[in-house]
Structure formats: structure tokens, C-alpha cells
Design an enzyme around this catalytic site. Structure first.
Site, PDB file in Angstrom:
ATOM      1  NE  ARG A 190     -14.564  -0.748  -4.119  1.00 31.17           N
ATOM      2  CZ  ARG A 190     -13.856  -0.264  -5.135  1.00 31.17           C
ATOM      3  NH1 ARG A 190     -14.374   0.649  -5.936  1.00 31.17           N
ATOM      4  NH2 ARG A 190     -12.621  -0.701  -5.359  1.00 31.17           N
ATOM      5  CG  HIS A 230     -11.561   2.521  -2.094  1.00 28.54           C
ATOM      6  ND1 HIS A 230     -11.761   1.389  -1.329  1.00 28.54           N
ATOM      7  CD2 HIS A 230     -10.736   3.321  -1.388  1.00 28.54           C
ATOM      8  CE1 HIS A 230     -11.073   1.514  -0.198  1.00 28.54           C
ATOM      9  NE2 HIS A 230     -10.449   2.664  -0.207  1.00 28.54           N
ATOM     10  CE1 TYR A 244     -10.507  -0.118  -8.833  1.00 26.00           C
ATOM     11  CE2 TYR A 244      -9.383   1.987  -8.548  1.00 26.00           C
ATOM     12  CZ  TYR A 244     -10.408   1.124  -8.222  1.00 26.00           C
ATOM     13  OH  TYR A 244     -11.319   1.494  -7.287  1.00 26.00           O
TER      14      TYR A 244
HETATM   15  C1  LIG Z   1      -4.165  -2.071   7.896  1.00 24.73           C
HETATM   16  C2  LIG Z   1      -4.579  -1.255   6.729  1.00 24.73           C
HETATM   17  N1  LIG Z   1      -3.844  -1.278   5.608  1.00 24.73           N
HETATM   18  C3  LIG Z   1      -4.188  -0.511   4.549  1.00 24.73           C
HETATM   19  C4  LIG Z   1      -5.291   0.285   4.601  1.00 24.73           C
HETATM   20  C5  LIG Z   1      -5.641   1.162   3.416  1.00 24.73           C
HETATM   21  N2  LIG Z   1      -6.871   0.652   2.785  1.00 24.73           N
HETATM   22  C6  LIG Z   1      -8.066   1.203   3.076  1.00 24.73           C
HETATM   23  S1  LIG Z   1      -9.304   0.375   2.355  1.00 24.73           S
HETATM   24  C7  LIG Z   1      -8.278  -0.738   1.627  1.00 24.73           C
HETATM   25  C8  LIG Z   1      -8.853  -1.852   0.815  1.00 24.73           C
HETATM   26  C9  LIG Z   1      -9.833  -2.672   1.588  1.00 24.73           C
HETATM   27  O1  LIG Z   1     -10.363  -3.675   0.801  1.00 24.73           O
HETATM   28  P1  LIG Z   1     -11.423  -4.712   1.359  1.00 24.73           P
HETATM   29  O2  LIG Z   1     -10.973  -5.269   2.671  1.00 24.73           O
HETATM   30  O3  LIG Z   1     -11.729  -5.680   0.274  1.00 24.73           O
HETATM   31  O4  LIG Z   1     -12.707  -3.824   1.672  1.00 24.73           O
HETATM   32  P2  LIG Z   1     -13.548  -2.933   0.653  1.00 24.73           P
HETATM   33  O5  LIG Z   1     -12.872  -1.605   0.549  1.00 24.73           O
HETATM   34  O6  LIG Z   1     -13.615  -3.645  -0.639  1.00 24.73           O
HETATM   35  O7  LIG Z   1     -14.887  -2.787   1.303  1.00 24.73           O
HETATM   36  C10 LIG Z   1      -6.954  -0.434   1.949  1.00 24.73           C
HETATM   37  C11 LIG Z   1      -5.788  -1.173   1.440  1.00 24.73           C
HETATM   38  C12 LIG Z   1      -6.044   0.291   5.794  1.00 24.73           C
HETATM   39  N3  LIG Z   1      -7.160   1.033   5.937  1.00 24.73           N
HETATM   40  N4  LIG Z   1      -5.678  -0.485   6.843  1.00 24.73           N
END
Ligand SMILES: Cc1ncc(C[n+]2csc(CCOP(=O)(O)OP(=O)(O)O)c2C)c(N)n1
Lengths: 337, 374
Positions: free
Chosen positions: B268, B272, B281
Site C-alpha cells: 500500500r 490507508h 506509523y
Molecule cells: C470487522 C472490522 N473490524 C475493524 C474494521 C476497521 N478497519 C477498517 S480497515 C482495517 C484494516 C484492514 O486491513 P487489511 O485487511 O490488511 O486491508 P487493507 O486496508 O490493507 O486493504 C480496519 C481494522 C473494520 N472495517 N471491520
């Protein structure tokens, strides 16, 4: 060391936002009790709302740390930590994402003490930012407090001022039972207030009269308190003095303060962000009807989210989330009787 | 099954060790025999560039207040577009994550709908009935059990009707692999040999949490074994490699040979979301290699240039074309009517309950002035 034997702190105060007060409480808890551990998704760098800012640098990765992305894991592991004597303080990133943890909360968290007849206890704290008002995306504005308050064995508190945020959180951490704290996302940065330094406790189960009044009682909590105060202000201009009671704690509930006010005013408006059907307001209305029927001069009126999911169309959240105008209309409605 | 790139080629980033790839970062073919031919490569390249150009503009639009919170996918376009273009969009299903704007564009969601989605306008969420594109999934991991269910239904239908199956392509982040739903979804798909393909977008981070905090295993692909499905680890910035591996998996699924897990190793390079500051971070030097040497367009451009299939002029023409598409999409999105207040209570049930009708009347009384064009 029990709460009673702990020395009183000097009464100095600082002006903090609500989220800074949460952080202050966590720092005090980590400082005063080495069993306290703070963890969740992204809490190491301070969390998405910065509630845990600086804590990892100060207390180390052993006590303030990121978990894998799993709410069930966060709560389930927290239960295990608490069973074995630690004092876990878990953060769920948004209350809208507590659903994967709901099984652990419903089936384990609140039942251990009862199931083991006191042998096992779970003195765990779960913090979850809740509610709308900042145009966040789908599921980032949920108000599942009613769902959680429906689970026996759990305590539920919701602050609306920085001082209460600190005091309720510290009370929760010292509490022998599992406590879930919902923190209004909207209030995190929009309110500031004087917060006592050091160990400041607001006991669970004590409501706060946020504005005294003699004509009707408005019951609310968290993000709705400022909305209700604005409505009370408007009503006052029209000659109606609404008493606004900030419940602060849904479980245990301060039935004495509520009862005293209702007996005096005879008129009740209940306000929350969650959908009206099966919301916490239904419980409040039932309790008041059971206890104070003969003192009521008007039907109890609820102002709440509509019986639809919180709109994913963020531009429309102002239509969903109760505002001062809707509360003022409800006050007018109960005053008509 | 696809084998990794020979170990003799030193990976530019250790994360890429043991991944399958077709082109070296400088565009040199690693597996010439597997490279698709001219027009197909160009189709893939154009869609990938289009997606990335959209993403770049989306951030600007967000800053101008013309989009809501926007999750950027820039840097991951080879993974998203390469995988999705392996689908037959006339019949196959796509379950993207909230970061799946590039997936949706490649699948064929019109640009104005994409814009409306990120404006949180209901028309953006309103899919055409023939589209098998599921809404962007905000709750992490929920899409995986759904994918297993849809795939099982497609397998049953295919058996009933005597043809090969429609396939479900579901995405999940590296963080998402920690949710229980990841296990549930892959386990069910494995048990029912459902025609599903699972793509892990391993972009190194889940907000501020690195992949090393999600798993103690060396790779996420290794989980495939536990679910009884083949798994491939692929260089997620190699468009042709992602496409090749996904196409193979889709073909297997269609032929009734069950699900596949694909781990795309990517990065990425962007924040975010539009409201995140990654400097808090992570060391931004970390992403430099991925932003430059490993950038998805760079290696394919080098390959195409050398093959005489593409030049600067064509690149400029493509950029102008996408810019025009964007402008038209914005005009169309701006013309979408506003909600009538009571519409926030529409579509809760097939028929509104008496209670909801009452609440709609309340909303009408409360907001008589609002509505179309507000
Ligand atoms: C069940 C749930 N818990 C927490 C969140 C908050 N949240 C949104 S994105 C994220 C991180 C996601 O990381 P990843 O699965 O690696 O996907 P990326 O953002 O890197 O594409 C979090 C913790 C959420 N959307 N859904």
C-alpha cells in the site's frame, strides 16, 4: 491495593478533550496497576482516534500493543487474560465492529462469574467508539449499546464529558465485573472540560443532572446529551424548564435519580441514537411506567434513530440522528398534556 | 499448478521471495512461454492505467470535498485489475473489499457509479440486476463466507443445468485473514469444493499494523493447505502474473475442481484512506522501492515499449481518454438527484411495515422543504 486504601490525589485539574481524558485515564491505570494491559487494533500508534497516544512509548509493547485484526480474538483473549489475573483494557476500533466479538460477549464475558458461582471472574474493560455525527462511512456510526446492555453480567457506561470519560473508565478498570464503555465519536474532540488529575473516579450507576428543571425530564446519554441541552435551552426560551439527566451508566442504572425527577415533573422524554425499536429507551420507558405510573401526566415519548439501519449515505445522517429540534418537539409534545 | 519463479532471480524486496512472476521489475520476461499476446496485454495494461488514473484523481476530488472518505488502492492496481479481468463479467461474481475501487472499475461498474459510491449516494450502491458485483465490504472478512455460499449455489445450479459453473472472486486484506470469517469462508469453500477464488491483497499493512502482527506463519498462502485447496503466492505488482494465476484458478473452479487461494504480495504505497497519515506509523522510505522500481505500470510499460506495442503518444492519448471519461462521470454523478428525507427508510423491508410508514410520515412533516436537488 483496594480502592478504599488508595491515597487521595491532589485535586488539580487540566482542560482536556474527551479523547484526551480517556488517554489520561489509561495512563493513570497503567501507572497505578501493573496488571493493566491495553490492546486492540492499531492502539500501538495511538489508535484511529488517538486515544492511546504515547502509551506504548511510555509503558512498552508488553502492556500496550496491537492485536491481529479480530474482534472475537480481542475479547476472547481478554477474557482469558482476566481469568488469569490481568486487567485487560481492550479497544474495539468502532462499536460497529463489535459484532464479531458479540458471541464472546454474550456467551462468555457476562456469564463466567455466575456459571462458576464466583470461582472465575472477568474484570475486563472494553472501550468502543460509538455513534454518529462525523460523516463516517457505513458501520462506523453504530449505537449497539442496547444490544450489549441486554446481556446479563455486563456493565455498560457512556460518558458525555471529559471528566466523566476519565472517571468512568477508571471506575470500570477497578470494577470486579466486565464493563463496556461506549465513547461518542462525535464528542471525542468537540467537547473540552476540566478533568481532575491523577486517580479520578466516577462510580458506575450514578446519573448526573446535566441541567435542572421542573417541567419535564429528558433522559439521555453520550452523544445525545449536548443535543438535549440545546433543546432544553430552546424550550427554556419558550418558558419550559426541562431537566436533562445524563444517565452516564446504563447498567447499573441510577433508578433513584431518574425516579426523583420523574416524580417531580411527571413528564418524560427519552433520547438515543440507536433505532427506537428495542432500543435502550424501551427499557427505560418500561421501568418508569412500572414504577411511576401514577405520577405521570403524559405518555413517555422517545426520540431515537429510525427503525432502519444507520444510513450508509453519510449526507443523510442528520436526518437519522436525533437533533435538538426533534427533542424540542418531543418536549413540547409531553407538555401538551 | 503454477510454480514460483526460479530462485536464481534475486527478489528486489524480501517480501517477494518465492512468488510467481512473469516479468522482472525491469520488464524482462521471466516466463516468455506464459506471456499473453499483444492485444490481450494491451487490454490489461489500459485497464490497469485507467484504474490508477482514477485513484490519483479520487484523492484530489476528496480534498476538494467532492468525494467522502476514500480508501486508496494506488500501488495495488496490478493485483486488483489483473485478478478481476480473469473473470467473465457476464456471469461471474465479484466480492471486493472497501479498497476494491480498482476491482469495481475493472469489473465494469461505470465510473459515475463509483463516484456516487464514494459520495455515499444511494445510486452508487444500486446495482443493475444483471451485475454480480457485491457492494464494497466495509466489515472485514464478511465477504468470504458469502463467497463460499454463492459459489455453492452456482455449483448446484451448474449441476442442475448441466454446464460449467459461474465463479466467485473474493478479495481480503492481509489483516482480514485474522478474522474468524476468513477461516469460516475458506473452510466451507474447501469442504463443498465451491467454485470460488480467494485473493489476499497482502499490501503489508492493516492500517498501522504490519503483516507480521497478523500471522506468525511465513506466508499467508500456506493457509491454503489447511483448507484443502491449492494456494499460490504471486508478485502482486506483476499484472500479467496475477492475471495468469487467477485465470488458472478461475478455470479450475469452473471445471468443478474447487477453490484456490492466491496471495498477492503487493504494497500500500498510499495512506490507508484519505483521512490517514501513514507517517505516524511507518517509515515512508520503506515503500520507496514499491513506489518506483516495483511500480506495476513501470515493468509492463518497459516490456510493451521493447515489444514495440506502446509509446509515449499512446500513453498520453490513454490519459486524455480517461480524463474525459472522468469529466463525463463527474457531470453524470453531479446530476444524480438528492434523497427525499423519507427515502432513508426505504428498502428496509420489501413492503414497509405500518410502523415505518408512520415514521416516514413523521420525516415528511419534519423536513417538508428538503428533497430533490438539495
Ligand atoms: C470487522 C472490522 N473490524 C475493524 C474494521 C476497521 N478497519 C477498517 S480497515 C482495517 C484494516 C484492514 O486491513 P487489511 O485487511 O490488511 O486491508 P487493507 O486496508 O490493507 O486493504 C480496519 C481494522 C473494520 N472495517 N471491520
Amino acid at each position: 491495593m483496594s480502592a478504599a486504601t488508595r491515597p487521595a490525589e491532589p485535586a488539580a485539574t487540566r482542560t482536556l478533550t474527551l479523547v484526551q481524558a480517556v488517554q489520561d485515564a489509561l495512563a493513570v491505570a497503567l501507572e497505578q496497576d501493573e496488571r493493566v494491559m491495553v490492546f486492540g487494533e492499531d492502539v500501538g500508534m495511538g489508535g484511529v482516534f488517538r486515544a492511546t497516544d504515547g502509551l506504548q512509548a511510555r509503558f512498552g509493547e508488553g502492556r500496550v500493543f496491537d492485536t491481529p485484526l479480530s474482534e472475537a480474538g480481542i475479547v476472547g483473549m481478554g477474557i482469558g487474560l482476566a481469568l488469569a489475573g490481568e486487567r485487560p483494557v481492550a479497544e474495539l476500533q468502532f462499536a460497529g465492529f463489535l459484532y464479531p466479538a458479540l458471541e464472546q460477549m454474550a456467551v462468555q464475558l457476562g456469564r463466567y462469574r455466575h456459571r462458576s458461582q464466583g470461582r472465575y471472574t472477568v474484570p475486563m474493560v472494553i472501550r468502543a467508539p460509538y455513534g454518529g455525527g462525523i460523516h463516517s462511512p457505513e458501520l462506523h456510526s453504530e449505537s449497539p449499546e442496547g444490544l450489549v446492555a441486554a446481556l446479563p453480567g455486563l456493565k455498560v457506561a457512556i460518558p458525555s464529558t471529559p471528566a466523566d470519560a476519565k472517571g468512568l473508565l477508571l471506575a470500570a478498570i477497578e470494577d470486579p465485573d466486565p464493563v463496556v464503555l461506549f465513547e461518542s465519536i462525535k464528542l471525542y474532540r468537540s467537547v473540552r472540560g476540566e478533568v481532575p488529575s491523577g486517580r479520578h473516579i466516577v462510580p458506575l450507576g450514578q446519573a448526573r443532572v446535566a441541567r435542572p428543571g421542573q417541567h419535564c425530564t429528558v433522559l439521555c446519554y453520550g452523544g445525545m446529551v449536548e443535543v438535549c441541552l440545546a433543546a432544553a435551552e430552546a424550550a427554556s426560551a419558550a418558558g419550559v424548564e426541562a431537566e436533562v439527566i445524563d444517565l452516564r451508566s446504563l447498567v447499573p442504572l441510577d433508578l433513584a435519580t431518574i425516579g426523583e425527577s420523574v416524580e417531580r415533573t411527571g413528564r418524560v422524554v427519552i433520547v438515543h441514537e440507536a433505532a427506537r425499536r428495542m432500543g435502550f429507551g424501551a427499557e427505560l420507558a418500561a421501568l418508569i411506567a412500572e414504577r411511576h405510573l401514577t405520577s405521570l401526566h403524559a405518555p413517555i415519548v422517545r426520540v431515537a434513530g429510525w427503525d432502519a439501519p444507520y444510513p450508509p449515505f453519510t449526507s443523510e445522517e442528520a436526518l437519522y440522528r436525533p437533533d435538538a429540534r426533534r427533542v424540542a418537539l418531543a418536549v413540547r409534545q409531553v407538555m401538551q398534556y | 499448478m503454477t510454480t514460483p519463479t526460479p530462485a536464481s532471480t534475486e527478489p528486489a524486496d524480501p517480501r517477494l521471495a518465492g512468488t510467481f512472476s512473469l516479468l522482472a521489475p525491469d520488464g524482462t520476461p521471466r516466463r516468455p512461454e506464459l506471456l499473453p499476446l499483444g492485444p490481450e496485454v494491451l487490454r490489461l495494461y489500459r485497464q490497469m492505467r485507467r484504474a490508477r488514473l482514477f485513484d490519483d484523481r479520487a484523492l484530489v476530488l476528496q480534498r476538494q470535498g467532492r468525494l467522502g472518505v476514500y480508501p486508496l488502492f494506488g500501488g495495488m492496481e496490478a493485483t486488483q485489475v489483473g485478478a478481476v479481468l480473469a473473470l467473465d463479467t457476464a456471469r461471474d461474481w465479484l466480492a471486493p473489499t472497501y479498497r476494491g475501487t480498482g476491482c469495481a472499475l475493472a469489473y465494469g461498474l461505470p465510473m459515475h457509479k463509483v463516484i456516487l459510491s464514494w459520495r455515499a449516494h444511494p445510486d452508487g450502491f444500486r446495482m443493475d440486476p444483471q451485475q454480480r458485483l457485491l457492494p464494497f465490504y466495509v466489515p472485514i472478512g464478511n465477504q468470504l463466507p458469502h463467497a463460499a455460499g454463492i459459489a455453492l449455489a452456482e455449483r448446484r445450479r451448474a449441476e442442475r443445468e448441466g454446464h460449467d459453473a459461474s465463479v466467485v472472486l473474493a478479495f481480503v486484506g492481509d489483516g482480514g485473514t485474522s478474522e474468524g470469517d476468513f477461516h469460516v469462508g475458506l473452510n466451507f469453500a474447501g469442504v463443498y469444493r465451491a467454485p470460488a477464488v480467494f485473493v489476499i491483497e497482502n499490501n503489508g499493512w492493516a492500517i498501522s499494523t504490519p503483516t507480521s502482527r497478523q500471522t506468525a506463519a511465513a506466508t499467508l498462502a500456506s493457509r491454503g493447505e489447511g483448507y484443502g485447496m491449492p494456494a499460490v503466492r504471486v508478485d502482486g505488482n506483476d499484472l500479467l502474473a496475477v492475471h495468469h494465476v487467477t485465470a488458472e484458478a478461475v478455470a479450475r473452479a469452473r471445471a468443478g475442481e474447487g477453490p484456490t487461494l492466491i496471495e498477492c504480495v503487493t504494497y500500500r504505497v498510499m495512506p490507508h484512506t484519505s483521512s490517514d497519515d501513514p507517517a505516524r506509523y511507518r517509515d515512508e522510505a520503506e515503500g520507496e522501492l514499491w513506489r518506483t522500481v516495483l511500480a506495476p505500470a513501470r515493468r509492463l510499460r518497459a516490456y510493451l515499449d521493447r515489444a514495440g506495442l506502446w509509446d509515449d503518444e499512446q500513453e498520453q492519448a490513454l490519459a486524455a481518454e480517461v480524463e474525459q471519461e472522468l469529466r463525463d462521470a463527474l457531470v453524470q454523478a453531479d446530476a444524480a438527484p438528492g434523497l427525499e428525507p423519507w427515502q432513508i427508510l426505504d428498502h428496509v423491508y420489501a413492503e414497509p411495515t405500518p410502523d415505518l410508514l408512520e415514521q416516514q410520515a413523521e420525516l415528511r412533516a419534519l423536513y417538508p422543504q428538503r428533497g430533490a436537488g438539495q
